[in-house]
Scaffold this motif. Structure first.
Motif, PDB file in Angstrom:
ATOM      1  N   MET A   1     -94.854  53.257  -6.973  1.00 34.22           N
ATOM      2  CA  MET A   1     -94.464  54.545  -7.533  1.00 34.22           C
ATOM      3  C   MET A   1     -94.456  55.596  -6.435  1.00 34.22           C
ATOM      4  O   MET A   1     -95.388  55.672  -5.621  1.00 34.22           O
ATOM      5  CB  MET A   1     -95.456  54.982  -8.621  1.00 34.22           C
ATOM      6  CG  MET A   1     -95.080  56.298  -9.285  1.00 34.22           C
ATOM      7  SD  MET A   1     -96.389  56.963 -10.363  1.00 34.22           S
ATOM      8  CE  MET A   1     -97.517  57.633  -9.149  1.00 34.22           C
ATOM      9  N   VAL A   2     -93.422  56.406  -6.395  1.00 30.13           N
ATOM     10  CA  VAL A   2     -93.364  57.550  -5.497  1.00 30.13           C
ATOM     11  C   VAL A   2     -93.801  58.774  -6.295  1.00 30.13           C
ATOM     12  O   VAL A   2     -93.245  59.070  -7.357  1.00 30.13           O
ATOM     13  CB  VAL A   2     -91.944  57.752  -4.937  1.00 30.13           C
ATOM     14  CG1 VAL A   2     -91.896  59.006  -4.072  1.00 30.13           C
ATOM     15  CG2 VAL A   2     -91.508  56.516  -4.150  1.00 30.13           C
ATOM     16  N   LEU A   3     -94.824  59.483  -5.807  1.00 29.65           N
ATOM     17  CA  LEU A   3     -95.333  60.631  -6.546  1.00 29.65           C
ATOM     18  C   LEU A   3     -94.259  61.700  -6.681  1.00 29.65           C
ATOM     19  O   LEU A   3     -93.555  62.020  -5.716  1.00 29.65           O
ATOM     20  CB  LEU A   3     -96.540  61.223  -5.824  1.00 29.65           C
ATOM     21  CG  LEU A   3     -97.797  60.352  -5.717  1.00 29.65           C
ATOM     22  CD1 LEU A   3     -98.918  61.155  -5.077  1.00 29.65           C
ATOM     23  CD2 LEU A   3     -98.229  59.829  -7.072  1.00 29.65           C
ATOM     24  N   GLU A   4     -94.136  62.252  -7.876  1.00 22.17           N
ATOM     25  CA  GLU A   4     -93.199  63.345  -8.087  1.00 22.17           C
ATOM     26  C   GLU A   4     -93.626  64.547  -7.249  1.00 22.17           C
ATOM     27  O   GLU A   4     -94.816  64.765  -6.992  1.00 22.17           O
ATOM     28  CB  GLU A   4     -93.150  63.713  -9.565  1.00 22.17           C
ATOM     29  CG  GLU A   4     -92.608  62.600 -10.454  1.00 22.17           C
ATOM     30  CD  GLU A   4     -92.568  63.008 -11.915  1.00 22.17           C
ATOM     31  OE1 GLU A   4     -92.929  64.175 -12.200  1.00 22.17           O
ATOM     32  OE2 GLU A   4     -92.180  62.179 -12.751  1.00 22.17           O
ATOM     33  N   ALA A   5     -92.642  65.328  -6.860  1.00 17.54           N
ATOM     34  CA  ALA A   5     -92.917  66.444  -5.951  1.00 17.54           C
ATOM     35  C   ALA A   5     -93.918  67.428  -6.546  1.00 17.54           C
ATOM     36  O   ALA A   5     -94.816  67.921  -5.839  1.00 17.54           O
ATOM     37  CB  ALA A   5     -91.612  67.151  -5.599  1.00 17.54           C
ATOM     38  N   ASP A   6     -93.805  67.713  -7.854  1.00 18.52           N
ATOM     39  CA  ASP A   6     -94.716  68.689  -8.449  1.00 18.52           C
ATOM     40  C   ASP A   6     -96.140  68.152  -8.541  1.00 18.52           C
ATOM     41  O   ASP A   6     -97.107  68.899  -8.370  1.00 18.52           O
ATOM     42  CB  ASP A   6     -94.214  69.169  -9.804  1.00 18.52           C
ATOM     43  CG  ASP A   6     -93.938  68.048 -10.781  1.00 18.52           C
ATOM     44  OD1 ASP A   6     -93.920  66.872 -10.360  1.00 18.52           O
ATOM     45  OD2 ASP A   6     -93.710  68.344 -11.978  1.00 18.52           O
ATOM     46  N   LEU A   7     -96.285  66.839  -8.784  1.00 15.06           N
ATOM     47  CA  LEU A   7     -97.618  66.240  -8.793  1.00 15.06           C
ATOM     48  C   LEU A   7     -98.207  66.244  -7.386  1.00 15.06           C
ATOM     49  O   LEU A   7     -99.396  66.554  -7.198  1.00 15.06           O
ATOM     50  CB  LEU A   7     -97.563  64.821  -9.355  1.00 15.06           C
ATOM     51  CG  LEU A   7     -98.873  64.029  -9.335  1.00 15.06           C
ATOM     52  CD1 LEU A   7    -100.000  64.792 -10.011  1.00 15.06           C
ATOM     53  CD2 LEU A   7     -98.682  62.655  -9.996  1.00 15.06           C
ATOM     54  N   HIS A   8     -97.408  65.896  -6.399  1.00 14.86           N
ATOM     55  CA  HIS A   8     -97.894  65.911  -5.020  1.00 14.86           C
ATOM     56  C   HIS A   8     -98.351  67.310  -4.623  1.00 14.86           C
ATOM     57  O   HIS A   8     -99.409  67.482  -3.994  1.00 14.86           O
ATOM     58  CB  HIS A   8     -96.803  65.421  -4.071  1.00 14.86           C
ATOM     59  CG  HIS A   8     -97.274  65.301  -2.645  1.00 14.86           C
ATOM     60  ND1 HIS A   8     -97.249  66.358  -1.765  1.00 14.86           N
ATOM     61  CD2 HIS A   8     -97.805  64.247  -1.968  1.00 14.86           C
ATOM     62  CE1 HIS A   8     -97.730  65.964  -0.597  1.00 14.86           C
ATOM     63  NE2 HIS A   8     -98.078  64.696  -0.696  1.00 14.86           N
ATOM     64  N   GLU A   9     -97.601  68.317  -4.989  1.00 17.91           N
ATOM     65  CA  GLU A   9     -97.970  69.690  -4.640  1.00 17.91           C
ATOM     66  C   GLU A   9     -99.243  70.107  -5.373  1.00 17.91           C
ATOM     67  O   GLU A   9    -100.099  70.813  -4.814  1.00 17.91           O
ATOM     68  CB  GLU A   9     -96.831  70.650  -4.973  1.00 17.91           C
ATOM     69  CG  GLU A   9     -97.068  72.074  -4.501  1.00 17.91           C
ATOM     70  CD  GLU A   9     -97.317  72.171  -3.008  1.00 17.91           C
ATOM     71  OE1 GLU A   9     -98.088  73.071  -2.600  1.00 17.91           O
ATOM     72  OE2 GLU A   9     -96.765  71.352  -2.237  1.00 17.91           O
ATOM     73  N   ALA A  10     -99.386  69.680  -6.634  1.00 16.58           N
ATOM     74  CA  ALA A  10    -100.609  69.989  -7.382  1.00 16.58           C
ATOM     75  C   ALA A  10    -101.823  69.333  -6.731  1.00 16.58           C
ATOM     76  O   ALA A  10    -102.905  69.933  -6.648  1.00 16.58           O
ATOM     77  CB  ALA A  10    -100.466  69.531  -8.826  1.00 16.58           C
ATOM     78  N   LEU A  11    -101.672  68.118  -6.252  1.00 12.64           N
ATOM     79  CA  LEU A  11    -102.767  67.433  -5.567  1.00 12.64           C
ATOM     80  C   LEU A  11    -103.107  68.128  -4.260  1.00 12.64           C
ATOM     81  O   LEU A  11    -104.279  68.229  -3.873  1.00 12.64           O
ATOM     82  CB  LEU A  11    -102.403  65.969  -5.318  1.00 12.64           C
ATOM     83  CG  LEU A  11    -102.279  65.076  -6.550  1.00 12.64           C
ATOM     84  CD1 LEU A  11    -101.805  63.692  -6.148  1.00 12.64           C
ATOM     85  CD2 LEU A  11    -103.608  64.985  -7.301  1.00 12.64           C
ATOM     86  N   ARG A  12    -102.085  68.599  -3.552  1.00 11.65           N
ATOM     87  CA  ARG A  12    -102.330  69.312  -2.294  1.00 11.65           C
ATOM     88  C   ARG A  12    -103.145  70.584  -2.540  1.00 11.65           C
ATOM     89  O   ARG A  12    -104.097  70.875  -1.812  1.00 11.65           O
ATOM     90  CB  ARG A  12    -101.000  69.649  -1.622  1.00 11.65           C
ATOM     91  CG  ARG A  12    -101.145  70.423  -0.297  1.00 11.65           C
ATOM     92  CD  ARG A  12     -99.819  70.630   0.376  1.00 11.65           C
ATOM     93  NE  ARG A  12     -99.260  69.350   0.803  1.00 11.65           N
ATOM     94  CZ  ARG A  12     -99.617  68.718   1.930  1.00 11.65           C
ATOM     95  NH1 ARG A  12    -100.536  69.251   2.712  1.00 11.65           N
ATOM     96  NH2 ARG A  12     -99.059  67.579   2.244  1.00 11.65           N
ATOM     97  N   THR A  13    -102.788  71.312  -3.571  1.00 15.27           N
ATOM     98  CA  THR A  13    -103.535  72.522  -3.908  1.00 15.27           C
ATOM     99  C   THR A  13    -104.955  72.164  -4.342  1.00 15.27           C
ATOM    100  O   THR A  13    -105.929  72.809  -3.942  1.00 15.27           O
ATOM    101  CB  THR A  13    -102.817  73.294  -5.025  1.00 15.27           C
ATOM    102  OG1 THR A  13    -101.510  73.650  -4.574  1.00 15.27           O
ATOM    103  CG2 THR A  13    -103.589  74.543  -5.403  1.00 15.27           C
ATOM    104  N   LEU A  14    -105.071  71.135  -5.162  1.00 10.96           N
ATOM    105  CA  LEU A  14    -106.384  70.691  -5.640  1.00 10.96           C
ATOM    106  C   LEU A  14    -107.279  70.271  -4.477  1.00 10.96           C
ATOM    107  O   LEU A  14    -108.470  70.576  -4.455  1.00 10.96           O
ATOM    108  CB  LEU A  14    -106.205  69.525  -6.612  1.00 10.96           C
ATOM    109  CG  LEU A  14    -107.468  69.007  -7.302  1.00 10.96           C
ATOM    110  CD1 LEU A  14    -107.932  70.002  -8.362  1.00 10.96           C
ATOM    111  CD2 LEU A  14    -107.210  67.644  -7.935  1.00 10.96           C
TER     112      LEU A  14
END
Length: 259
Positions: free
Chosen positions: A1-14
Motif C-alpha cells: 500500500m502507498v500511503l495517501e498524501a493526506d495520511l502521510h502529511e497527518a503522520l508528519r505533523t503527528l
C-alpha cells in the motif's frame, strides 16, 4: 500500500508533537482476526514497529483491547513499559503501582448470574464459546454457523435483559457483557492523561473502537482498519496496511520530522 498524501502529511505533523501516545487495538488491528482468540498474534512487522516506537524519546505506546489484561499480555507480548487497557476499559495497567481491579460483592453476584446465562446459551448452540473476564463474560460466535450465532445472541440478550447493571455490547461475532460500565473512549482518556500526551495516534477495527475514535481532537490521528461507519479521519483496508502506517511513523519520529 502507498500511503495517501493526506495520511502521510497527518503522520508528519503527528510525529513532530512533543509527547506522542500511540494507542492501538489488538485483534483486527495489530493481529489479523482468527477463529480462536487464543491463536491471535501480532503481525511481526507491526510488533517490531511498536517496539521501535516504545524505544523513542517522548513516545508512549499502549494497547487498548476488549481482551482481559492477562489474555492481552499473552497474545501481544507488549514491550515492558507499554500501557494496557483491557476489557474495554474495565481493566487498566499504567505501571507497577496501579491498583488491580476489584469488584464489589454485588458486582460479583451479578457477574455470576451473567456467566450462568452465557454457559447455558453456549451449551445449547453448537460452535459458540465462552470467555471469562475479571469483570465480565463474552459470548463468541465466530466458529458457529450464522443462523446459530444469531440465535445465540438473541437468546443471551433476552435472558440478560432480566438483570439491571449489566453493560452488553456487540462486537465482531462477539457479545461482551460486563458488570462495569466502561468503554475504550474512557480508556483512551486515561492513557492520554497518564502519558501527558500532546497528540495521539489511535487505530482500531471494530464498533467498540468508535468510542475512542470519537474522543480524538484536531491534533490527533484516528485510523479505522477495514470497512464500516467510523469517526476516524483515515481508513486502511487491512492490518498489513496498518503495518506500513506504523513503520512510516517510526521513520518520521526518528528523523528530523520533530525538529
Amino acid at each position: 500500500m502507498v500511503l495517501e498524501a493526506d495520511l502521510h502529511e497527518a503522520l508528519r505533523t503527528l510525529a513532530a508533537t512533543p509527547r506522542l501516545l500511540v494507542a492501538l487495538d489488538f485483534d483486527g488491528t495489530l493481529a489479523p482476526l482468527v477463529p480462536r482468540a487464543e491463536d491471535a498474534r501480532a503481525l511481526p512487522a507491526s510488533a517490531e514497529a511498536v517496539r521501535a516506537l516504545a524505544g523513542l524519546p517522548d513516545t508512549t505506546t499502549a494497547l487498548i483491547s476488549g481482551r482481559a489484561l492477562a489474555s492481552l499480555r499473552t497474545v501481544a507480548e507488549p514491550p515492558a513499559d507499554t500501557m494496557l487497557i483491557g476489557s474495554h476499559g474495565a481493566e487498566t495497567w499504567t505501571g507497577p503501582d496501579g491498583a488491580p481491579l476489584a469488584l464489589t460483592p454485588e458486582q460479583e453476584d451479578l457477574l455470576a448470574r451473567a456467566v450462568d446465562v452465557i454457559e447455558q446459551v453456549v451449551a445449547a448452540h453448537e460452535g459458540t464459546r465462552i470467555e471469562f473476564k475479571p469483570a465480565g463474560v463474552v459470548l463468541h460466535t465466530r466458529t458457529a454457523a450464522d443462523d446459530v450465532a444469531d440465535s445465540a445472541v438473541s437468546a443471551a440478550r433476552a435472558e440478560l435483559a432480566r438483570f439491571e447493571g449489566l453493560s452488553v455490547t456487540d462486537g465482531k461475532r462477539v457479545l461482551e457483557i460486563s458488570v462495569i460500565t466502561a468503554d475504550k473512549g474512557q480508556g483512551l482518556a486515561l492513557l492520554r492523561e497518564a502519558a501527558g500526551a500532546t497528540a495521539v495516534l489511535f487505530a482500531g477495527d471494530d464498533v467498540t473502537d468508535e468510542h475512542a475514535q470519537r474522543t480524538l481532537g484536531p491534533d490527533d490521528v484516528g485510523i479505522r482498519i477495514g470497512p464500516g461507519d467510523t469517526a476516524a479521519s483515515f481508513t486502511v483496508a487491512t492490518p498489513e496496511d496498518l503495518t506500513e502506517v506504523l513503520q512510516e511513523l517510526v521513520a518520521l519520529r526518528s528523523s528530523g520530522a520533530r525538529s
